[in-house]
Design an enzyme around this catalytic site. Sequence first.
Site, PDB file in Angstrom:
ATOM      1  N   GLY A  78      69.298  83.357  49.439  1.00 15.90           N
ATOM      2  CA  GLY A  78      68.198  84.298  49.606  1.00 15.90           C
ATOM      3  C   GLY A  78      68.673  85.636  50.121  1.00 15.90           C
TER       4      GLY A  78
ATOM      5  N   PHE B 185      70.532  92.445  55.854  1.00 15.03           N
ATOM      6  CA  PHE B 185      71.599  93.365  55.463  1.00 15.03           C
ATOM      7  C   PHE B 185      72.037  93.185  54.015  1.00 15.03           C
ATOM      8  CE2 PHE B 185      72.181  93.335  60.082  1.00 15.03           C
ATOM      9  CZ  PHE B 185      72.298  94.690  60.330  1.00 15.03           C
TER      10      PHE B 185
ATOM     11  N   ASP C 258      62.640  90.659  66.199  1.00 13.01           N
ATOM     12  CA  ASP C 258      61.980  90.330  64.929  1.00 13.01           C
ATOM     13  C   ASP C 258      61.809  88.820  64.825  1.00 13.01           C
ATOM     14  OD1 ASP C 258      60.730  90.709  62.507  1.00 13.01           O
ATOM     15  OD2 ASP C 258      62.579  90.926  61.362  1.00 13.01           O
TER      16      ASP C 258
END
Length: 154
Positions: A20, A24, A141
């Site tokens: 996936g 980055f 995050d």
Amino acid sequence: YIPDEWEVSREKITVIRELGQGSFGMVYEGLAVGLVAEGEETKVALKTVNELATMRERIEFLNEASVMKAFKCHHVVRLLGVVSQGQPALVIMELMTRGDLKSYLRSLRPDAKEGLAGCPMSKRAPTLFPYLNANKFVHRDLAARNCMVSEDFT
């Protein structure tokens, strides 16, 4: 970024398949030879930096790996090594075979085609937060898409 004892020779790494998209660049499943024991193959996750990334983004990518060097917790994906020499740079991590938490939980929905019976997720996950706090680390995050699920459902 200065190569250190975490540096792994690119020749010891084989890419198997795409898993996936990461923040980055791409993430692949791969094999690493000699990480655990001499000559032994270990399935790993390989994070790459996008080939169009700026030098600053490449340095940030390797700095993220450097931060991970300090973590030793069952609830934090383990860094296994870094390939910083040549392109693309690779961050070698423990392979989380069940993917991200968001997709895993969606697969449990009754309307999911191949939903799994029950949800044997670890009940010890809350120990992660005091660990990160003690190490003065803020994720910035934290979301189900960024939480990975291991073979044993941790």
